[in-house]
Design an enzyme around this catalytic site. Sequence first.
Site, PDB file in Angstrom:
ATOM      1  CG  ASN A  33       1.233   4.766  -5.487  1.00  0.00           C
ATOM      2  OD1 ASN A  33       0.730   5.312  -4.504  1.00  0.00           O
ATOM      3  ND2 ASN A  33       2.184   3.861  -5.360  1.00  0.00           N
ATOM      4  CG  HIS A  34      -0.971   1.206  -3.461  1.00  0.00           C
ATOM      5  ND1 HIS A  34      -0.627  -0.121  -3.406  1.00  0.00           N
ATOM      6  CD2 HIS A  34       0.137   1.896  -3.102  1.00  0.00           C
ATOM      7  CE1 HIS A  34       0.630  -0.237  -3.011  1.00  0.00           C
ATOM      8  NE2 HIS A  34       1.122   0.973  -2.817  1.00  0.00           N
ATOM      9  CG  ASP A  67      -1.813   4.896  -2.111  1.00  0.00           C
ATOM     10  OD1 ASP A  67      -2.161   4.875  -3.301  1.00  0.00           O
ATOM     11  OD2 ASP A  67      -0.624   4.820  -1.751  1.00  0.00           O
ATOM     12  CG  ASP A  75      -1.184   7.035   1.442  1.00  0.00           C
ATOM     13  OD1 ASP A  75      -1.324   8.228   1.150  1.00  0.00           O
ATOM     14  OD2 ASP A  75      -0.359   6.291   0.898  1.00  0.00           O
ATOM     15  CG  HIS A  79      -1.990   1.975   2.209  1.00  0.00           C
ATOM     16  ND1 HIS A  79      -2.023   1.352   0.971  1.00  0.00           N
ATOM     17  CD2 HIS A  79      -1.064   2.946   2.119  1.00  0.00           C
ATOM     18  CE1 HIS A  79      -1.149   1.930   0.176  1.00  0.00           C
ATOM     19  NE2 HIS A  79      -0.556   2.913   0.836  1.00  0.00           N
ATOM     20  CG  ASP A 121      -3.037  -2.543  -3.079  1.00  0.00           C
ATOM     21  OD1 ASP A 121      -3.734  -3.567  -3.193  1.00  0.00           O
ATOM     22  OD2 ASP A 121      -2.568  -1.927  -4.054  1.00  0.00           O
ATOM     23  NE  ARG A 122       2.466  -0.772   0.985  1.00  0.00           N
ATOM     24  CZ  ARG A 122       3.580  -1.472   0.858  1.00  0.00           C
ATOM     25  NH1 ARG A 122       3.765  -2.525   1.624  1.00  0.00           N
ATOM     26  NH2 ARG A 122       4.482  -1.156  -0.041  1.00  0.00           N
ATOM     27  NE  ARG A 165       7.318   6.992  -3.363  1.00  0.00           N
ATOM     28  CZ  ARG A 165       6.558   6.587  -2.356  1.00  0.00           C
ATOM     29  NH1 ARG A 165       6.247   5.317  -2.246  1.00  0.00           N
ATOM     30  NH2 ARG A 165       6.098   7.440  -1.466  1.00  0.00           N
ATOM     31  CG  HIS A 174       3.271   8.752  -2.856  1.00  0.00           C
ATOM     32  ND1 HIS A 174       2.871   7.493  -3.201  1.00  0.00           N
ATOM     33  CD2 HIS A 174       4.370   9.021  -3.624  1.00  0.00           C
ATOM     34  CE1 HIS A 174       3.676   7.031  -4.158  1.00  0.00           C
ATOM     35  NE2 HIS A 174       4.595   7.924  -4.412  1.00  0.00           N
ATOM     36  CG  HIS A 187      -1.366   9.408  -3.969  1.00  0.00           C
ATOM     37  ND1 HIS A 187      -1.888   9.109  -2.722  1.00  0.00           N
ATOM     38  CD2 HIS A 187      -0.351   8.533  -4.163  1.00  0.00           C
ATOM     39  CE1 HIS A 187      -1.217   8.103  -2.204  1.00  0.00           C
ATOM     40  NE2 HIS A 187      -0.284   7.727  -3.050  1.00  0.00           N
TER      41      HIS A 187
END
Length: 480
Positions: free
Chosen positions: A282-283, A250, A221, A223, A253-254, A381, A408, A331
Amino acid sequence: MSSADVEEANALKLQGNKAFQQHDWQKAVEFYTKAIEKYDKEPSFFCNRAQAHIKLEAFGYAVADATRALELDPSYVKAYWRRALANTAILNPKAALKDFRTVVQKDPNNRDARLRLAECEKLVRRIEFEKAIEVSDPPSAFEDLNIDAIVVDDSYDGVRLGNEMTQEFIDDMIERFRNGKKIHRKYAFQIVKNVLDIIKKEPTLMEIDVEEGTTLTICGDTHGQYFDLLEIFRLNGYPSKDHAYLFNGDFVDRGSWSTEIALLLYAYKWLYPNRMFLNRGNHETDDMNKVYGFEGECKAKYNERLFQVFSESFSALPLATLVGKKYLVLHGGLFSDDNTTLDDIRKINRHNQRQPGQSGLMMEMLWTDPQPTPGRGPSKRGVGFQFGPDVTKRFCEKNGLEAIIRSHEVRMNGYEIEHDGRCITVFSAPRYCDATENKGAYINVGPDLKLNYNVFDAVPHPDIKPMAYATNSLMSMMMM
């Protein structure tokens, strides 16, 4: 239960609070857990652990802890608040809405709670509206977009892009992004369109080898942490004909430079289609992008159409990459059915199922996590599940693999080797969201297919906070 046990439990809670203040979320969880083992009737132990779980993105655990705190004290406002935050994070705003309403009811002078309640109500309405107008087979976001007709006026001070990507354009783009500038929206559309054309032709399971004289770098990730991505390239070398990269989902995002990362990785994919490999995370999905910042960032820096074309391209990304027939890179993790094989991955029609949904192989590949105990367990999660070392062993043996490599999850040292060496996690966003004191890591693989782990530190970045473009400030609150 003796008074000595209660006193010791409270002392452990204080140690947990100290670890939390130092941003060592995992150690905080451990102290709160020890406190609960000593005395399990104190709601604050569970509520504090819920907050630490939120920081670790173990939102399912956070919901469970907040619920336990409320069973012990139904008037505990902070527990309703934390359960609402956790449910928002796992895209369950209807459950969150109920708790936010309770917070406002019990603390009517709480201005912040009223604001969050209004935002949650707005989010629920938006989701219901989008479901109502959703069509099963939407047209391409490029359908009525005439990229050629977009004019780049004379005032644009960057390198111009023709019909082919060039290293000169990428070098200029890197510096523009470093200095807070954008590329022209025409070029952004060109990049996404050309990459979409490339990845649509790629299989769901990419299968690659590391050729003599070349290196493959596997990253986890990133991110939206653009300046940390540049640090990887500074330390390890930029993508080239002799240096391939695999980014394991990923990208966005964030972090608040998600468009910069996505455009840079896509530009390299266009320049080196057989040296830049991108797995979906997943993002790279609509529901996450609409909450965690990527959609808002695209709108703020470019326009809504750019998010729409990125969304279409994300749904076309491969779901996994098989490296040298020895390592499956994906991922999230493994599957609910032990009979699942690499052939089952190859057969997934990702073009028909654009979003992963709540079940099925695609969801499992993007969402699941390893656990130390055998078997399968509920997800920390609140989405997917967890798989043990026996599950990993059976999968690897059945499919002739040495190990799976996944991402992840934050790892404090940037990577972790679990499940008797057969499950490797790599995470490439150091000091994640400016809140977790973790290292970043990447893995170099040569023609001998040996794994060489490299750990690196976060670098300074401009003073823009994570989640700056999140459409719902509830998300940004979790980073505080």
